[in-house]
Design a protein around this motif. Structure first.
Motif: not given
Length: 675
Positions: A400-408
């Motif tokens: 979920a934390m990963f998905e919240r990051i826009i510019d990965k």
């Protein structure tokens, strides 16, 4: 006279002086007492600057200079410009300078340039220097140091080189103060080679020269060069190291993690009487903390009442990196409670500590704090949160934390792949790797460590081997950790001979991680001959690690070689190797409970062992027989004495009794193998 003016007499003097100045224009022989020459007037006006404690006083002096016609005096004008110690007076001083029609005296430019440089108005200082040159006024030895400081403060390497050229043209090569300014300028601009060239050309070096080059080397990431310079300084120079030099030297020893020599510099600090210098205490705290001496670091830390963020960062980071996770979290909480604003380093160190503690409750609090801080969008902080949740056992929250990051970027993708690899979920890790490539993000070496770990936990030998071989397609050279993953992958799957041949084909000398992986697999599969060979290599690299002896002993026990088990125990005694007593922890309702093997110290141990007995009975009814061949005989009576199982039983008891079961978290930090 000047020593007697204070308070109300200051304003009286400021009021009477214009009359005194005007009396010089109306002197007659009938009034010889009123004769005041111009030099005396200038001296009296100059004495006023010592009492200009308020901006209004400077305004009065300004009006006096204008009305008395003394504004054209370069001496008084320079005094006026230098009498503006507060940054709020800089504008007033600059206005005064701009009102001078044609400033031709270098003292005026020196004063106003120095004033701008002192207040970090570096752009203004360089513009004034350009104006000075355009006015055909040659700079002197007092002009160049503040100009060089401005070049380094911006920093502007191009402007600094231009000023350096002018230093040559003007013949200041032998001026040690100017040359020191050039060294400091190049160092602040990141050109340590240029700074070193100037330093080496100096015929005379004072303590400032050594300080400039030492500090510059340390700050630009050349700790070994800084330490060599310090050695030369003590051999070639009579200059005594000041506390600034000692700060740089200690930081260099911290960077190379040479605690022994760092301690010797601590002795110099005490001998020199610098033990109360805040900057030295900060760097000493950081050095001891980074080198794992957190007890000493905390003693130094507690001596300082300062709210310096750097000091707190160093202590929190030291705790986290030394495995004192609980202390790091407590100190971070204290930092927040004091109203301090931690930097990115402190936050990431606290997140690392939360990952070590393994508490989802504490992890959630840390995420809540970061969301309300200025680092809520910081890519490094958010990546650390992904890693934290994965290590705390919640891959769902990590994702979920990963998905919240826009510019990965590649760091973010690698963190989530590592998380899935840690949980043995190879399918998800491989799927994310494919998504990463579709997103146009190029993998790095950490990405492949995550993939290999995932394949390792899932037993996917073919896939893991394929990923390892594909690293060269991305221009990535495998490191020891990659080789260790492949060895572990092959050996755990039973391909022990293949793992050994793989080690022999390595293009580099195998390190501890590689031989340790082979030894662990030999213990699992009971391959004594190869296990002994791996153990020899491991003991040669790390002879005092008790865990390696335990693995070898358990391997002997697994095949009934009890005489060799006893021999290993004797060997450990001879080498004075002791195995620390491990523990398992469980968090319930925000409280940490710790259990060791056979632990009966908990106040609810009777209820815990009732649950253990029930679990053992039900497992045996289901036909479960524990595999205990790897343990020593005296500990074979019950697998349920293990600290982790006791922790699980306590958690189940609390869950069943309804004691805040929503806060139940899985146990952590298994105490390891039996003796």
């Amino acid at each position: 006279m000047t020593a007697t003016f204070s308070g109300r007499r200051r304003s009286t003097y400021l009021y009477l002086l214009p009359r005194l100045c005007s009396s010089s224009k109306a002197t007659t022989s009938a009034h010889p007492v009123a004769v005041v020459d111009s030099g005396d007037i200038i001296d009296r006006v100059a004495s006023l600057f010592s009492f200009a404690a308020h901006p209004a006083h400077l305004a009065q002096i300004h009006a006096l200079l204008v009305s008395s016609g003394l504004r054209s005096s370069p001496f008084l004008a320079a005094k006026f410009l230098l009498a503006a110690p507060g940054s709020h007076r800089l504008t007033h001083a600059r206005q005064f300078f701009d009102e001078i029609p044609h400033p031709e005296d270098p003292r005026l430019f020196n004063a106003v340039i120095r004033l701008h440089s002192h207040h970090n108005a570096f752009d203004g200082a360089l513009r004034l220097y350009s104006q000075m040159l355009r006015s055909n006024i040659l700079p002197d030895g007092f002009t160049l140091p503040p100009v060089l400081k401005a070049c380094g403060g911006l920093p502007s390497h191009a402007a600094g080189r231009a000023v350096h050229a002018q230093v040559f043209c003007l013949g200041f090569q032998a001026d040690v103060f100017v040359q020191n300014g050039i060294i400091a300028m190049y160092a602040k601009c990141g050109d340590i080679a240029g700074a070193r060239t100037v330093f080496d050309m100096l015929s005379v070096r004072n303590v400032v020269s050594w300080t400039s080059i030492l500090s510059g080397s340390t700050q630009n990431g050349f700790p070994l060069e800084a330490l060599e310079l310090f050695r030369r300084m003590r051999l070639e120079s009579d200059a005594r190291p000041d506390f600034i030099i000692l700060v740089s030297v200690l930081k260099s020893y911290m960077d190379v993690e040479d605690l022994e020599r760092g301690r010797s510099i601590h002795g110099l600090v005490i001998k020199g009487g610098f033990e109360d210098e805040a900057d030295l205490i900060i760097v000493l705290t950081a050095m001891y903390a980074k080198c794992g001496q957190v007890v000493v670091a905390r003693q130094l830390f507690d001596r300082v009442t300062s709210m310096d963020v750097i000091l707190w960062n160093a202590m929190i980071s030291g705790y986290a990196k030394s495995g004192h996770a609980s202390e790091a979290v407590e100190l971070f909480d204290e930092m927040i409670s004091r109203g301090m604003r931690p930097g990115s380093i402190a936050i990431r160190s606290a997140i690392l500590a939360c990952a070590q503690v393994g508490s989802l409750e504490i992890a959630g609090r840390m995420e809540d704090y970061t969301k309300s801080s200025e680092f809520k969008d910081d890519i490094f902080v958010n990546t650390a949160l992904i890693d934290m949740y994965a290590k705390c056992g919640s891959i769902a929250r990590a994702h979920a934390m990963f998905e919240r990051i826009i510019d990965k970027d590649v760091v973010v993708w690698s963190a989530i792949i590592m998380g899935y690899g840690l949980h043995g979920r190879a399918d998800e890790a491989m799927r994310l790797f494919d998504e990463m490539k579709l997103a146009g993000v190029r993998p790095n070496d950490v990405t492949f460590i995550g993939l290999l770990s995932a394949c390792n936990h899932a037993g996917l030998v073919k896939e893991g081997w394929s990923y390892f071989n594909s690293m060269k397609d991305y221009g990535i050279e495998p490191r020891h950790q990659h080789y260790a993953c492949v060895v572990d992958l092959l050996a755990r799957a039973g391909h022990l001979d293949g793992a050994y041949e793989f080690i022999r084909s390595m293009p580099m000398k195998p390190e501890l991680t590689v031989w340790g992986a082979l030894l662990n697999a030999c213990k699992i599969h009971g391959h004594v001959r190869l296990g002994e060979y791996a153990a020899e290599r491991v003991f040669a690299l790390e002879p005092l690690n008790a865990g390696h002896y335990v693995k070898l002993s358990n391997m002997y026990a697994s095949v009934g070689m009890w005489s060799d088990v006893a021999r290993i125990r004797v060997l450990m005694k001879e080498r004075r190797v002791t195995k620390a007593i491990g523990c398992s922890e469980i968090h319930i309702s925000g409280k940490l409970h710790c259990f060791r093997a056979g632990d009966r110290s908990h106040p609810r141990y009777e209820e815990i062992f009732v649950v253990l007995a029930e679990l053992e009975r039900k497992l045996k009814e289901c036909g479960f027989a524990p595999h205990l061949s790897s343990a020593l005989k005296e500990k074979e009576n019950s697998m349920f004495h293990h600290g982790e199982i006791i922790a699980i039983a306590f958690g189940l008891d609390q869950y069943r009794s309804g004691n805040n079961h929503q806060d139940y978290e899985e146990p952590l930090c298994s105490c390891g193998d039996y003796w």
